[in-house]
Write a protein that holds these residues in place. Structure first.
Motif, PDB file in Angstrom:
ATOM      1  N   SER A 197      20.727  42.557 -13.009  1.00 63.31           N
ATOM      2  CA  SER A 197      19.438  42.297 -13.652  1.00 63.31           C
ATOM      3  C   SER A 197      19.518  42.377 -15.171  1.00 63.31           C
ATOM      4  N   SER A 198      20.506  43.082 -15.722  1.00 65.49           N
ATOM      5  CA  SER A 198      20.591  43.194 -17.178  1.00 65.49           C
ATOM      6  C   SER A 198      21.203  41.955 -17.821  1.00 65.49           C
ATOM      7  N   THR A 199      21.903  41.138 -17.047  1.00 69.26           N
ATOM      8  CA  THR A 199      22.524  39.954 -17.628  1.00 69.26           C
ATOM      9  C   THR A 199      21.676  38.706 -17.467  1.00 69.26           C
ATOM     10  N   VAL A 200      20.604  38.786 -16.694  1.00 68.90           N
ATOM     11  CA  VAL A 200      19.744  37.628 -16.471  1.00 68.90           C
ATOM     12  C   VAL A 200      18.589  37.679 -17.464  1.00 68.90           C
ATOM     13  N   GLU A 201      18.380  36.581 -18.193  1.00 71.08           N
ATOM     14  CA  GLU A 201      17.273  36.551 -19.139  1.00 71.08           C
ATOM     15  C   GLU A 201      15.961  36.397 -18.388  1.00 71.08           C
ATOM     16  N   SER A 202      14.920  36.951 -18.956  1.00 69.41           N
ATOM     17  CA  SER A 202      13.628  36.826 -18.302  1.00 69.41           C
ATOM     18  C   SER A 202      13.107  35.407 -18.463  1.00 69.41           C
ATOM     19  N   ALA A 203      12.489  34.884 -17.422  1.00 69.33           N
ATOM     20  CA  ALA A 203      11.970  33.514 -17.429  1.00 69.33           C
ATOM     21  C   ALA A 203      10.642  33.468 -18.164  1.00 69.33           C
ATOM     22  N   THR A 204      10.405  32.361 -18.864  1.00 72.07           N
ATOM     23  CA  THR A 204       9.143  32.163 -19.553  1.00 72.07           C
ATOM     24  C   THR A 204       8.156  31.549 -18.575  1.00 72.07           C
ATOM     25  N   ARG A 205       6.982  32.117 -18.535  1.00 76.95           N
ATOM     26  CA  ARG A 205       5.949  31.578 -17.654  1.00 76.95           C
ATOM     27  C   ARG A 205       5.311  30.366 -18.311  1.00 76.95           C
ATOM     28  N   LEU A 206       4.931  29.401 -17.506  1.00 82.63           N
ATOM     29  CA  LEU A 206       4.303  28.188 -18.011  1.00 82.63           C
ATOM     30  C   LEU A 206       3.016  28.520 -18.767  1.00 82.63           C
ATOM     31  N   ALA A 207       2.298  29.514 -18.332  1.00 85.50           N
ATOM     32  CA  ALA A 207       1.048  29.901 -18.993  1.00 85.50           C
ATOM     33  C   ALA A 207       1.291  30.455 -20.396  1.00 85.50           C
ATOM     34  N   ASP A 208       2.517  30.922 -20.681  1.00 82.48           N
ATOM     35  CA  ASP A 208       2.838  31.490 -21.990  1.00 82.48           C
ATOM     36  C   ASP A 208       3.241  30.440 -23.027  1.00 82.48           C
ATOM     37  N   ILE A 209       3.463  29.201 -22.603  1.00 81.44           N
ATOM     38  CA  ILE A 209       3.894  28.152 -23.521  1.00 81.44           C
ATOM     39  C   ILE A 209       2.686  27.617 -24.276  1.00 81.44           C
ATOM     40  N   LYS A 210       2.798  27.573 -25.594  1.00 81.40           N
ATOM     41  CA  LYS A 210       1.727  27.073 -26.457  1.00 81.40           C
ATOM     42  C   LYS A 210       2.117  25.699 -26.976  1.00 81.40           C
ATOM     43  N   ILE A 211       1.286  24.686 -26.735  1.00 83.84           N
ATOM     44  CA  ILE A 211       1.543  23.319 -27.177  1.00 83.84           C
ATOM     45  C   ILE A 211       0.405  22.889 -28.090  1.00 83.84           C
ATOM     46  N   ASP A 212       0.774  22.362 -29.248  1.00 80.61           N
ATOM     47  CA  ASP A 212      -0.207  21.856 -30.195  1.00 80.61           C
ATOM     48  C   ASP A 212      -1.050  20.774 -29.517  1.00 80.61           C
ATOM     49  N   PRO A 213      -2.382  20.834 -29.639  1.00 78.53           N
ATOM     50  CA  PRO A 213      -3.240  19.824 -28.997  1.00 78.53           C
ATOM     51  C   PRO A 213      -2.944  18.394 -29.443  1.00 78.53           C
ATOM     52  N   ASN A 214      -2.347  18.215 -30.634  1.00 76.40           N
ATOM     53  CA  ASN A 214      -2.018  16.876 -31.114  1.00 76.40           C
ATOM     54  C   ASN A 214      -0.710  16.339 -30.540  1.00 76.40           C
ATOM     55  N   ASN A 215       0.056  17.171 -29.837  1.00 80.26           N
ATOM     56  CA  ASN A 215       1.325  16.756 -29.272  1.00 80.26           C
ATOM     57  C   ASN A 215       1.075  16.043 -27.948  1.00 80.26           C
ATOM     58  N   SER A 216       1.459  14.774 -27.877  1.00 76.36           N
ATOM     59  CA  SER A 216       1.241  13.992 -26.658  1.00 76.36           C
ATOM     60  C   SER A 216       2.355  14.198 -25.633  1.00 76.36           C
ATOM     61  N   LEU A 217       3.391  14.951 -25.996  1.00 69.59           N
ATOM     62  CA  LEU A 217       4.536  15.254 -25.136  1.00 69.59           C
ATOM     63  C   LEU A 217       5.335  14.011 -24.744  1.00 69.59           C
ATOM     64  N   THR A 218       5.212  12.936 -25.494  1.00 69.87           N
ATOM     65  CA  THR A 218       6.039  11.761 -25.229  1.00 69.87           C
ATOM     66  C   THR A 218       7.394  11.955 -25.876  1.00 69.87           C
ATOM     67  N   SER A 219       8.417  11.394 -25.275  1.00 66.91           N
ATOM     68  CA  SER A 219       9.773  11.588 -25.781  1.00 66.91           C
ATOM     69  C   SER A 219      10.284  10.373 -26.549  1.00 66.91           C
ATOM     70  N   ILE A 220       9.456   9.364 -26.704  1.00 61.88           N
ATOM     71  CA  ILE A 220       9.874   8.157 -27.430  1.00 61.88           C
ATOM     72  C   ILE A 220       8.742   7.699 -28.346  1.00 61.88           C
ATOM     73  N   TYR A 221       9.104   6.851 -29.292  1.00 62.69           N
ATOM     74  CA  TYR A 221       8.107   6.117 -30.065  1.00 62.69           C
ATOM     75  C   TYR A 221       8.556   4.666 -30.119  1.00 62.69           C
ATOM     76  N   GLU A 222       7.636   3.781 -30.386  1.00 60.69           N
ATOM     77  CA  GLU A 222       7.941   2.357 -30.378  1.00 60.69           C
ATOM     78  C   GLU A 222       7.947   1.809 -31.796  1.00 60.69           C
ATOM     79  N   VAL A 223       8.912   0.933 -32.060  1.00 64.26           N
ATOM     80  CA  VAL A 223       9.027   0.296 -33.368  1.00 64.26           C
ATOM     81  C   VAL A 223       9.112  -1.211 -33.143  1.00 64.26           C
ATOM     82  N   ASP A 224       8.186  -1.934 -33.743  1.00 63.84           N
ATOM     83  CA  ASP A 224       8.239  -3.392 -33.765  1.00 63.84           C
ATOM     84  C   ASP A 224       8.897  -3.792 -35.078  1.00 63.84           C
TER      85      ASP A 224
END
Length: 153
Positions: A38-65
């Motif tokens: 148990s001392s070598t395993v890192e504690s897992a982050t809970r999904l409820a603890d993750i803070k995401i900026d409301p302006n972040n759309s969580l997309t991994s790409i952008y488009e360029v014409d």
């Protein structure tokens, strides 16, 4: 004679395998570990603890014409490469990993790219296939826009 050498080598290989595995079971004289599992395993982050900026759309790409209009090169053989500009400009471009490599038709071209977010800057290199002609270089910085139009002229 050869059988004796082969048997010796096999015996030596088995001995090395047994000692590499740590030897016998966990009784007296067996190996012990100073840290608990148990001392070598890192504690897992809970999904409820993750803070995401409301302006972040969580997309991994952008488009360029990209619209290229170089009428002064209409009669020349011209190629364009659009690449990630994370290096030090034209000297560090890895042309094998460019996002676009194409021939311009009469000095013009129109392209749509889906670019991964980690590419914060793009570089376009326009090569004119004529002696003593330096490439034309253009850059575009991604400003967190979902869609961008890049006019190269």
């Amino acid at each position: 004679m050869h059988n004796v050498h082969i048997k010796s080598l096999l015996g030596l290989a088995m001995l090395m395998t047994i000692s590499a595995c740590g030897g016998g079971g966990g009784g007296e004289g067996g190996s012990t570990s100073s840290s608990s599992p148990s001392s070598t395993v890192e504690s897992a982050t809970r999904l409820a603890d993750i803070k995401i900026d409301p302006n972040n759309s969580l997309t991994s790409i952008y488009e360029v014409d990209i619209d290229v209009s170089l009428p002064h090169l209409a009669t020349s053989q011209v190629y364009i490469s659009v690449c990630d500009n994370s290096g030090d400009g034209i000297e560090s471009i890895d042309y094998d990993n460019c996002l676009l490599k194409a021939a311009l038709q009469s000095g013009a071209g129109s392209y749509q790219l889906r670019v991964p977010n980690h590419c914060e800057s793009l570089i376009a290199v326009v090569n004119v296939m004529e002696p003593n002609t330096s490439p034309l270089v253009y850059t575009l910085n991604h400003n967190n826009q979902a869609e961008t139009t890049w006019l190269i002229q």
